[in-house]
Design an enzyme around this catalytic site. Structure first.
Site, PDB file in Angstrom:
ATOM      1  N   ASP A 312       0.850  -1.183   0.000  1.00 43.93           N
ATOM      2  CA  ASP A 312       0.000   0.000   0.000  1.00 43.93           C
ATOM      3  C   ASP A 312       0.898   1.251   0.000  1.00 43.93           C
ATOM      4  O   ASP A 312       2.096   1.183   0.290  1.00 43.93           O
ATOM      5  CB  ASP A 312      -0.967  -0.001   1.197  1.00 43.93           C
ATOM      6  CG  ASP A 312      -2.187   0.878   0.925  1.00 43.93           C
ATOM      7  OD1 ASP A 312      -2.155   1.675  -0.027  1.00 43.93           O
ATOM      8  OD2 ASP A 312      -3.185   0.769   1.672  1.00 43.93           O
ATOM      9  N   GLU A 514      -9.998   7.468   3.923  1.00 39.17           N
ATOM     10  CA  GLU A 514      -9.047   6.901   4.882  1.00 39.17           C
ATOM     11  C   GLU A 514      -9.210   7.522   6.280  1.00 39.17           C
ATOM     12  O   GLU A 514     -10.318   7.767   6.730  1.00 39.17           O
ATOM     13  CB  GLU A 514      -7.633   6.990   4.328  1.00 39.17           C
ATOM     14  CG  GLU A 514      -7.547   6.315   2.935  1.00 39.17           C
ATOM     15  CD  GLU A 514      -6.151   6.137   2.411  1.00 39.17           C
ATOM     16  OE1 GLU A 514      -5.283   5.703   3.166  1.00 39.17           O
ATOM     17  OE2 GLU A 514      -5.931   6.398   1.209  1.00 39.17           O
TER      18      GLU A 514
HETATM   19  C1  BGC Z   1      -4.980   3.237   0.117  1.00 40.50           C
HETATM   20  C2  BGC Z   1      -5.245   2.151  -0.894  1.00 40.50           C
HETATM   21  C3  BGC Z   1      -5.044   2.655  -2.294  1.00 40.50           C
HETATM   22  C4  BGC Z   1      -3.688   3.310  -2.434  1.00 40.50           C
HETATM   23  C5  BGC Z   1      -3.451   3.897  -3.812  1.00 40.50           C
HETATM   24  C6  BGC Z   1      -3.678   3.939  -0.157  1.00 40.50           C
HETATM   25  O1  BGC Z   1      -3.498   5.011   0.705  1.00 40.50           O
HETATM   26  O2  BGC Z   1      -4.962   2.678   1.402  1.00 40.50           O
HETATM   27  O3  BGC Z   1      -6.549   1.658  -0.735  1.00 40.50           O
HETATM   28  O4  BGC Z   1      -5.189   1.605  -3.201  1.00 40.50           O
HETATM   29  O5  BGC Z   1      -3.567   4.338  -1.482  1.00 40.50           O
HETATM   30  O6  BGC Z   1      -4.214   5.005  -4.032  1.00 40.50           O
HETATM   31  C1  BGC Z   2      -2.804   9.674  -2.635  1.00 38.05           C
HETATM   32  C2  BGC Z   2      -3.670   8.495  -2.328  1.00 38.05           C
HETATM   33  C3  BGC Z   2      -3.101   7.794  -1.180  1.00 38.05           C
HETATM   34  C4  BGC Z   2      -2.884   8.744  -0.014  1.00 38.05           C
HETATM   35  C5  BGC Z   2      -2.307   8.015   1.157  1.00 38.05           C
HETATM   36  C6  BGC Z   2      -2.623  10.537  -1.410  1.00 38.05           C
HETATM   37  O1  BGC Z   2      -1.788  11.601  -1.685  1.00 38.05           O
HETATM   38  O2  BGC Z   2      -3.362  10.413  -3.654  1.00 38.05           O
HETATM   39  O3  BGC Z   2      -3.786   7.642  -3.419  1.00 38.05           O
HETATM   40  O4  BGC Z   2      -3.965   6.777  -0.815  1.00 38.05           O
HETATM   41  O5  BGC Z   2      -2.091   9.803  -0.384  1.00 38.05           O
HETATM   42  O6  BGC Z   2      -1.476   8.772   1.937  1.00 38.05           O
END
Ligand code: BGC
Ligand code: BGC
Length: 628
Positions: A312, A514
């Site tokens: 991730d 998130e």
């Molecule tokens: C998320 C994932 C996601 C990834 C890419 C992460 O922060 O937990 O679900 O697939 O970002 O965007």
């Molecule tokens: C990204 C996401 C990712 C997230 C996690 C964002 O900047 O665009 O895809 O899940 O950071 O920290």
């Protein structure tokens, strides 16, 4: 088309020895995948192998770096889109990356991934389905299958074949900010619905004929992401806002962990899922990205998974090891194949080279990881076709696709209470209030266009319909529908003495993703402003219908008694008419709660609480839902 590729395709049909001489075994689609993997792997240098394990982020990586580092994979994180953000814009961007990959010595195509968690929702013209919480209410496998197919088709117009979905989290506690991304709190329901989705997604491009790539899903986040304990999150986060639960710790014995959270993964793998993403979270204090027992013994050996494991986003820096190099080694040895470290590709390559040189990671483990990646690329048919599907362009946001999304909205609505207020009648005078009725961002939720979603600008989703426009359309031109965002009807004909027939009041949540969606139970209560709006509207209509636009159950308090009818509409996505269809009775209420509904904040209990105590804390149990 590159020459070896052209030859290999021709070879499928003619296969004369003269032509074959120029085609290397790995370029020959007539050979079994295992042979092609073996042949290609044997030709690769260590750097070329490590390159396959990298994942560059679109925001940091230009095509030239893909070529220089022999980069195997790329992604768009939330909100990371080409300019212009159109199908053509995506096609052009993808072409740049694939051409760079073709220009490397071995010409291995790049695998590009995005989070199409409710349709291809990074693209403004795409069909945007209800967030999964609504699909957990709809409980319709055939619908899931069609949503999967459509999502794959719309992505294929852009030339993107790897989806970081479905979320197969079984969610214990709706205070978690990712509850809306999941299908509910029930393991069986999640398993059934997510499997249907994945089958649809994976077979979605068959309509385009044999040459079309086979798109892949990612079952995420492995394992127990939805089981994180309240207040167990200790991770610092990029935004500085401390999470309450997200990325936290799931607790309990192994048998309980596997019984509650593993079945959806088993079913995904049995149904052909080719990618799995470990969770940011930990289990009994051990980070999932470093859990060799679960990532290798259980996932690989017990479930027989031989696809790829992708980390991730920047998750490795949180592992308990001495510096980034050791964190990479720890994760690699635990069983991860691809590093989603979007801004650090060159550093990852350098440190991984060191890890191998210093025997911190074995050549055998690298070979295994690269074989997993190549196997998936060969199976997908990317070596033969890695461009967009031109025919799919006309399908993006098409009426047929939107009709399925509208059907999904209709089926997702849950009727919680009805004292004769619903269905609405077309000859009624209907007053409508609340920002959630007229905001495409609010009705779509997180991950839509932006990582955190958006609000306040309906022009960002051309082709989408707000809920209130849906109501106007479905009610018809002769109906009396009067909308005031703030609920101020003081300068209108309605008053306590001359009330309207019905007031529809829309309240709900802002968009989030998130940990930014983590809440205390008090944070799930309707806001003071929402309650004021309900109180203001109450005397202005004979019946009051409360519609919740939210990613999870919200604590209703007095609003329950104030309302004649209460509807959970979840986060319906681009087709607001679907809400209207059901309110007017053109379609029945069929949705059932995917999450139990708490009665109040003080007595809030998660699903893992003792059964009787939890039951007593609820307003409505899982599966509840009236039918008109
Ligand atoms: C998320 C994932 C996601 C990834 C890419 C992460 O922060 O937990 O679900 O697939 O970002 O965007
Ligand atoms: C990204 C996401 C990712 C997230 C996690 C964002 O900047 O665009 O895809 O899940 O950071 O920290």
């Amino acid at each position: 088309m590159r020459l070896p590729k052209l030859l290999s395709v021709l070879c499928l049909f003619v296969c004369s020895p003269a032509l074959l001489a120029d085609v290397l075994p790995y370029q020959n689609p007539a050979l079994p995948v295992a042979k092609r993997v073996q042949d290609l792997l044997a030709r690769m240098s260590l750097d070329e192998k490590l390159g396959q394990m990298l994942m560059g982020g679109r925001d940091w990586v230009k095509p030239d770096q893909v070529r220089q580092l022999n980069m195997g994979t790329l992604l768009s994180g939330g909100g990371s889109v080409p300019s212009p953000n159109t199908v053509d814009g995506w096609v052009k961007m993808m072409k740049g990356y694939q051409e760079a990959a073709h220009a490397t010595r071995l010409g291995i195509p790049v695998l590009y991934g995005i989070d199409s968690v409710h349709g291809f929702q990074l693209l403004p013209t795409a069909t945007i389905f209800p967030q999964q919480v609504g699909l957990g209410a709809a409980r319709d496998e055939d619908l899931m299958r069609r949503i999967g197919q459509i999502t794959a088709r719309e992505m294929s117009a852009a030339g993107v074949y790897w989806n970081f979905a479905p979320v197969v989290a079984v969610v214990d506690d709706i205070r978690w900010g990712r509850a809306y991304e999941a299908l509910g709190e029930d393991t069986k329901l999640t398993t059934r619905l997510a499997t249907a989705y994945s089958k649809g997604f994976q077979s979605g491009l068959e309509v385009f004929g044999q040459g079309a790539p086979h798109p892949i899903v990612t079952a995420k986040h492995y394992l127990g992401d939805g089981g994180v304990a309240y207040q167990s999150a200790k991770m610092p986060t990029p935004t500085g806002q401390a999470p309450i639960m997200d990325r936290g710790d799931t607790r309990g014995d192994e048998a309980a962990l596997l019984a509650r959270f593993l079945p959806p993964y088993k079913a995904q793998i049995d149904a052909g899922a080719r990618s799995v993403m470990p969770s940011f979270s930990s289990w009994n204090g051990v980070k999932m990205h470093a859990n060799g027992k679960l990532l290798t013994d259980v996932l690989r050996k017990q479930l027989g998974f031989n696809g790829l494991v992708v980390t991730d986003w920047e998750a490795l820096q949180y592992l308990p090891a001495n510096g980034f190099g050791e964190q990479l080694a720890l994760a690699t040895n635990a069983g991860v194949d691809v590093f989603m470290e979007p801004s650090k590709t060159a550093e990852v390559l350098r440190l991984m080279r060191q890890n191998v040189e210093q025997n911190k990671v074995s050549q055998a483990r690298i070979n295994e990881a690269v074989a997993n990646i190549l196997r998936v690329k060969f199976e997908m048919g990317l070596f033969e076709h890695d461009g967009p599907i031109a025919e799919a362009k006309a399908l993006v946001g098409s009426p047929e696709h939107r009709a399925v999304a509208r059907e999904a909205v209709r089926k997702s609505l849950v009727l919680l209470k009805n004292g004769g207020a619903l269905p609405l009648k077309r000859d009624q005078h209907i007053i409508v209030a609340g920002r959630h009725a007229n905001d495409l961002g609010l009705q779509s939720g997180g991950w839509t266009l932006e990582w955190q979603g958006f609000a306040g600008n309906n022009s960002r989703l051309p082709g989408a319909t707000t809920i209130v426009d849906g109501i106007r359309q479905v009610a018809g031109p002769s109906a009396k529908v009067d909308y005031r965002e703030e609920g101020d009807f003081s300068k209108s004909a309605v008053s306590a003495k001359a009330p309207a027939d019905v007031a529809l009041v829309f309240v709900g949540e802002p968009p989030y993703a998130e940990w930014l969606g983590d809440r205390m139970a008090e944070g799930l209560m309707l806001s003071a402003a929402d309650l004021r709006q309900i109180a203001t509207l109450r005397p202005l209509a004979r019946k009051l219908v409360l519609v919740l636009v939210s990613g999870r159950p919200l604590i209703l308090g007095d609003a329950l008694a104030q309302s004649d009818a209460v509807v959970a509409a979840w986060l319906p996505g681009s087709e607001g008419e679907g809400v209207a269809d059901v309110l007017f009775g053109d379609a029945p209420f069929v949705g059932k709660l995917p999450y139990a509904w708490p009665r109040d904040a003080a007595g809030f209990l998660p699903a893992s609480a003792p059964v009787e105590a939890r039951k007593a804390s609820l307003l409505f149990e899982v599966g509840y839902g009236l039918s008109n």
